[in-house]
Design a protein around this motif. Structure first.
Motif, PDB file in Angstrom:
ATOM      1  N   ASN A 105       1.056  -1.166   0.135  1.00  0.00           N
ATOM      2  CA  ASN A 105       0.008   0.376  -0.118  1.00  0.00           C
ATOM      3  C   ASN A 105       1.347   1.382   0.251  1.00  0.00           C
ATOM      4  O   ASN A 105       1.543   1.313   0.309  1.00  0.00           O
ATOM      5  N   LEU A 106       0.556   2.357  -0.955  1.00  0.00           N
ATOM      6  CA  LEU A 106       1.194   3.537  -0.571  1.00  0.00           C
ATOM      7  C   LEU A 106       0.125   4.591  -0.198  1.00  0.00           C
ATOM      8  O   LEU A 106      -0.784   5.043  -0.667  1.00  0.00           O
ATOM      9  N   SER A 107       0.599   5.085   1.038  1.00  0.00           N
ATOM     10  CA  SER A 107      -0.714   6.004   1.767  1.00  0.00           C
ATOM     11  C   SER A 107      -0.340   6.812   1.893  1.00  0.00           C
ATOM     12  O   SER A 107       0.094   7.239   2.108  1.00  0.00           O
ATOM     13  N   GLN A 108      -1.994   7.931   1.980  1.00  0.00           N
ATOM     14  CA  GLN A 108      -1.740   8.748   3.076  1.00  0.00           C
ATOM     15  C   GLN A 108      -3.211   8.851   3.391  1.00  0.00           C
ATOM     16  O   GLN A 108      -4.442   7.942   3.419  1.00  0.00           O
ATOM     17  N   SER A 143       3.001   8.852   1.147  1.00  0.00           N
ATOM     18  CA  SER A 143       4.529   8.286   1.456  1.00  0.00           C
ATOM     19  C   SER A 143       4.687   7.192   2.280  1.00  0.00           C
ATOM     20  O   SER A 143       5.924   7.221   2.884  1.00  0.00           O
ATOM     21  N   LYS A 144       3.889   6.960   2.991  1.00  0.00           N
ATOM     22  CA  LYS A 144       3.733   5.687   3.861  1.00  0.00           C
ATOM     23  C   LYS A 144       3.077   4.355   3.434  1.00  0.00           C
ATOM     24  O   LYS A 144       2.424   3.874   2.480  1.00  0.00           O
ATOM     25  N   ILE A 145       4.260   3.774   3.335  1.00  0.00           N
ATOM     26  CA  ILE A 145       4.654   2.220   2.094  1.00  0.00           C
ATOM     27  C   ILE A 145       3.593   0.857   3.231  1.00  0.00           C
ATOM     28  O   ILE A 145       4.880   1.230   4.851  1.00  0.00           O
ATOM     29  N   GLY A 165      -2.164   4.473   6.788  1.00  0.00           N
ATOM     30  CA  GLY A 165      -1.357   5.481   7.281  1.00  0.00           C
ATOM     31  C   GLY A 165      -0.915   6.677   6.563  1.00  0.00           C
ATOM     32  O   GLY A 165      -1.050   6.886   5.398  1.00  0.00           O
ATOM     33  N   SER A 166      -0.050   7.567   7.217  1.00  0.00           N
ATOM     34  CA  SER A 166       0.929   9.234   7.017  1.00  0.00           C
ATOM     35  C   SER A 166       2.312   8.144   6.929  1.00  0.00           C
ATOM     36  O   SER A 166       2.099   8.637   8.506  1.00  0.00           O
ATOM     37  N   LYS A 167       2.797   9.783   6.316  1.00  0.00           N
ATOM     38  CA  LYS A 167       3.971   9.809   7.068  1.00  0.00           C
ATOM     39  C   LYS A 167       5.017  11.236   6.558  1.00  0.00           C
ATOM     40  O   LYS A 167       4.821  10.830   4.955  1.00  0.00           O
ATOM     41  N   SER A 168       5.491  11.822   7.346  1.00  0.00           N
ATOM     42  CA  SER A 168       5.835  13.131   7.252  1.00  0.00           C
ATOM     43  C   SER A 168       7.091  14.170   8.279  1.00  0.00           C
ATOM     44  O   SER A 168       6.595  13.767   8.781  1.00  0.00           O
ATOM     45  N   ILE A 169       7.789  14.481   6.587  1.00  0.00           N
ATOM     46  CA  ILE A 169       8.627  15.329   7.263  1.00  0.00           C
ATOM     47  C   ILE A 169       8.660  16.906   6.932  1.00  0.00           C
ATOM     48  O   ILE A 169       8.353  17.104   5.689  1.00  0.00           O
TER      49      ILE A 169
END
Length: 228
Positions: free
Chosen positions: A50-53, A63-65, A93-97
């Motif tokens: 999954n490539l998710s936000q 950005s969340k794999i 989910g999600s991931k960010s910088i």
């Protein structure tokens, strides 16, 4: 509706592009009873990513794999139409910088992440454009297994958010579309897009400053399935 048309067009383009790299099959799809309508019931396993936000968290980018996998069962009604049922473990989910600034420490990069893992039950209606290519549309019921949300500014200890105060909904429903292509014998490549019809978390449960609306899963999945 426009978003679904655009995204499905991109998925279909991806599938067709990969097809150009696959020049031959040991058994053609129209000769294979799994795909030509001769076999009414098929089963198999799906494994993919999954490539998710999360829409509503104020961030952007897939950005969340995550991992998705589980058994699949298809019931063929006729040469063109089948119903698919799956039971998946699915990580979203999600991931960010993002850059920040502190008067005492200067510039820094903050890392924020949401991890939500589900038992997912998709129900998909497939239409066979031809034995080798399938289009699918359906819905998926998701039951939350666990979640983790945290923020790390690199200056202080990592902040995990209190799951009792900022809890995610125990279940939600997604809409989905997919495009599939037979690669070899029973091996199928599938690209899928899903979007939450119901929130994964209501706005009043979102940590202050980390979102502005009800939150929803928004993701692509790339999978390999083997059917027999």
């Amino acid at each position: 509706m426009y978003r679904f048309k655009l995204i499905f067009g991109l998925l279909l383009l991806l599938v067709l592009s990969i097809d150009n790299l696959v020049s031959a099959q040991s058994i053609r799809a129209d000769e294979n009873p799994v795909f030509n309508g001769e076999k009414k019931f098929t089963a198999g396993i799906a494994v993919g990513a999954n490539l998710s936000q999360v829409d509503g968290d104020g961030l952007s980018g897939f950005s969340k794999i995550g991992f998705n996998a589980g058994p699949v069962v298809n019931v063929r009604f006729n040469e063109k139409v089948a119903l698919g049922f799956e039971l998946l473990y699915s990580q979203k989910g999600s991931k960010s910088i993002g850059a920040g600034y502190s008067p005492s420490s200067g510039s820094y990069f903050g890392r924020y992440s949401i991890k939500v893992n589900y038992a997912e039950v998709p129900l998909i209606l497939y239409y066979y454009l031809q034995p080798k290519y399938q289009f699918g549309i359906g819905a998926s019921y998701n039951v939350l297994i666990n979640s983790k949300e945290q923020y790390d500014d690199g200056l202080n200890p990592v902040v995990p958010f209190d799951e009792t105060l900022y809890s995610f909904n125990k279940s939600n429903i997604d809409a989905l579309i997919s495009g599939s292509m037979v690669l070899w014998q029973g091996l199928v490549l599938q690209a899928r897009y899903q979007y939450s019809l119901t929130p994964i978390r209501d706005f009043d449960k979102v940590p202050p400053g980390f979102g502005g609306d009800n939150e929803k899963n928004n993701f692509f999945a790339i999978r390999l399935m083997y059917l027999f």
